[in-house]
Write an enzyme that holds these catalytic residues in place. Structure first.
Site, PDB file in Angstrom:
ATOM      1  N   GLU A   1      48.475  48.689  39.648  1.00 20.18           N
ATOM      2  CA  GLU A   1      48.373  47.269  39.995  1.00 20.18           C
ATOM      3  C   GLU A   1      49.114  46.470  38.940  1.00 20.18           C
ATOM      4  OE1 GLU A   1      44.208  46.387  40.395  1.00 20.18           O
ATOM      5  OE2 GLU A   1      43.949  48.168  41.652  1.00 20.18           O
TER       6      GLU A   1
ATOM      7  N   ASP B   1      38.804  36.453  36.022  1.00 21.15           N
ATOM      8  CA  ASP B   1      39.046  37.368  34.915  1.00 21.15           C
ATOM      9  C   ASP B   1      38.326  36.952  33.648  1.00 21.15           C
ATOM     10  OD1 ASP B   1      40.875  39.456  35.876  1.00 21.15           O
ATOM     11  OD2 ASP B   1      42.130  37.749  36.394  1.00 21.15           O
TER      12      ASP B   1
END
Lengths: 253, 393
Positions: A45, A56
């Site tokens: 990824e 995040d």
């Protein structure tokens, strides 16, 4: 058949690695991808950095900020990747937030991904229903797989819906958290892994969030077909740079 | 033209709910319940009672005689600065805390820029005995020290947001991350008319008491419900949304939205989103957004912490795009001078946010018989240090 679909048909537990493009240095992207493939990683990824990464934790936030400071842009990433299919065959997924894709133009973005040989996208803040109504046709035109997230709070009905419009794998978020915020799995998470496994979905699941070593990788893949490591790999890059990727992968399996 | 939200959560092309899957259950629970809960008689009763007895509503609609004389027009000030906690923010936090209780939530989180929303949230949490965590940019913590102290006295934890520009945008990111990490017991009280649907609509409805009162109060003063102009400053746009709400579909009412130009729209240090922004996704909604060509959100600037935000609420983006509202941009200097002028002419020290709305009279001529209602969204106590530094008082 898309490289992701080929990969998930292999009879093995898949290790997927996330890294932020442009980190630690602007031009590390290709080296990192080549090294990860060489060391037996199954999926990659590639994080397209964003200024405001809502889902995040601090590790990936910091790497994104640094990558942007290093000069990473959508166009730069596409340029770095333009010859990537001459050297690697591993499935490649671009993971990024929706706004940079929207500014590039969703169709132009998908077209470029197809030209380069990107196999799929993960866009955490593009909701399933908006994708389904507005963008699925574009993704299909360019042969791109869109990967959706499910969490311990996702209802069975919604999981079934997500399964019905997925054609690669389902990204199973291990716990209610942002990335990089915990390690080890408790009974609650194991029960959730089992609940999903018992649903017999048509798409395999790959577990993300909270995988950072051999132990958590083994636990996650005892229920699911694979596991994703992000923050732990970013930390490794921060501490050891890009020339010890082999060592990192060996600590996982 | 419809200026309210549609059933899919959009104002024209703006709005929606662009949220990670982790937030879906929370936002969906709210979406399914908010109108139902707000319509319950017991909710209405409790909300209105608290607005009256605790907030001190209705807030006066004050005819500013000397200001009107100076600018040769009829200026009314909607005195949200006289509310408990000193700004309009409390209207929304009262509504949302009652909503959170009915949804069974026990922990409250909020973001704050100027600190007014943080104080208003800490206040209602104290009132209801709920745990309160407020995220605030590190820079804002430094420039709004009195409000930080207030929140702490009210029992809230104030957590500094240290990422990005360390202002309102980043505080909002941190609050959203907290909500992702605490999906079951926590309600996120968004303070502005932004965020994923249904937040912009819910916040607007709780703030709409402002325009509801203006109508009946103006009727008493002027014998008519509709002014010629309603004026409000806009960061995310909650006071503006409430000030406009009942006038959105009244064609004889002109709407003026006042943004912060910072050091000037073209200076690179500005928060004038309607001019500098283009369509994008921030904090869960599609709206006008200041960003680079590459889609990275840019760091805004304004002397006023409450207007220092790179987007506007989706309703305002729609009002801008359709031309329903006239957008004006006011610099730091012009806002500060307008603030000081209100002190001298009317004996009212306004919040710097509200001073932006007052500064339009130097720029835009009005007719002598025009009735112009300006939302005085907050009082200036929290900004005293900024005024002292700026004017070397």
């Amino acid at each position: 058949m898309n490289r992701i679909q080929q990969k998930i048909q292999e009879d093995k537990k898949l290790l997927s690695i996330y890294f932020t493009a442009g980190y630690p240095n602007l031009n590390d992207t290709v080296t990192i991808i080549e090294d990860l493939e060489k060391n037996g990683v199954d999926l990659i990824e590639i994080g397209l950095p964003f200024s405001d990464p809502l889902a995040d934790g601090p590790t990936i936030q910091d790497s994104s900020t640094k990558a942007l400071k290093n000069g990473m842009t959508t166009e730069t990433l596409f340029n770095q990747l333009k010859d990537i299919r001459k050297t690697v065959n591993i499935p490649l997924i671009i993971m990024g937030y929706f706004n940079p894709m929207l500014q590039y133009g969703v169709e132009a973005f998908c077209k470029k991904c197809a030209e380069i040989g990107i196999d799929g996208l993960i866009i955490p803040d593009l909701p399933v229903d908006v994708y389904h109504e507005e963008y699925k046709a574009i993704f299909d035109t360019y042969g791109l797989i869109n990967v959706f997230l499910i969490t311990p709070q996702t209802s069975d009905d919604r999981i079934r819906f997500i399964d019905s419009i997925s054609n690669g794998f389902i990204y199973m978020v291990s716990s209610a958290s942002v990335t990089g915020s915990q390690s080890g799995f408790g009974d609650e998470q194991k029960a959730y892994f089992k609940r999903i496994a018992d649903m017999q979905l048509k798409n395999p699941q790959i577990v993300g969030f909270g995988i950072n070593n051999n132990d958590t990788f083994a636990q996650a893949t005892s229920y699911a077909q694979g596991a994703i490591i992000g923050s732990a790999f970013i930390k490794h890059l921060t501490e050891k740079g890009t020339n010890q990727i082999e060592k990192f992968v060996k600590t996982i399996r | 033209m419809n200026y309210n939200v549609n059933e899919k959560g959009y104002y024209g092309e703006f709005g929606g709910a662009f949220i990670p899957e982790m937030l879906y259950p929370n936002v969906e629970e709210l979406r399914q319940n908010y109108l139902k809960v707000m319509a319950e008689p017991s909710f209405q009763q409790e909300f209105n009672q608290l607005l009256k007895d605790y907030v001190g509503r209705p807030s006066p609609l004050y005819f500013a005689k000397r200001l009107s004389e100076k600018y040769n027009t009829k200026i009314y000030l909607k005195r949200e600065d006289l509310n408990h906690t000193g700004a309009h923010k409390i209207n929304n936090t009262i509504g949302q805390i009652l909503m959170a209780k009915r949804l069974g939530k026990t922990r409250i989180i909020a973001e704050t820029g100027a600190g007014q929303h943080g104080v208003a949230t800490a206040t209602v949490c104290a009132l209801m005995g709920l745990e309160c965590i407020v995220y605030m940019g590190e820079i804002d913590i430094a420039r709004q020290a009195p409000n930080v102290a207030r929140m702490k006295m009210l029992g809230a934890s104030v957590i500094p947001a240290k990422s990005g520009s360390r202002t309102l945008k980043d505080a909002t990111n941190e609050a959203i991350r907290d909500w992702i990490n605490n999906p079951v017991n926590t309600h996120y009280i968004i303070g502005s008319a932004i965020g994923p649907h249904p937040y912009p609509d819910m916040v607007t409805r709780f703030q709409s008491v402002i325009s509801e009162e203006i109508k009946s109060q103006l009727k008493e003063h002027e014998g008519r419900e509709n002014p010629d102009y309603v004026v409000a400053c806009i960061g995310g746009g909650s006071n503006a949304a409430g000030t406009y709400y009942h006038f959105l579909h009244e064609e004889d009412v002109n709407i003026i939205a006042v943004e912060a130009a910072g050091h000037g729209v073209d200076s690179g240090e500005s928060a004038a989103t309607s001019i500098l922004g283009k369509e994008g996704v921030i904090h869960g909604c599609k709206t006008l957004l200041m960003q680079t060509n590459d889609g990275q959100i840019t760091e805004p600037y304004s002397i006023s912490a409450g207007l220092d935000y790179p987007g506007v609420g989706p309703m305002h983006a729609h009002l801008c795009k359709t031309g329903r509202a006239e957008f004006m941009a006011i610099t730091d200097d012009d806002a500060m001078n307008a603030g000081l002028e209100l002190c001298k002419l009317e004996g009212i020290i306004p919040a710097i946010e509200s001073s932006h709305a007052l500064a339009i009279f130097e720029q835009k001529p009005f007719k002598p018989d025009d009735v112009v209602v300006v939302s005085l969204s907050g009082r200036g106590d929290k900004d005293l240090q900024n005024y002292i530094d700026y004017f070397k008082i």
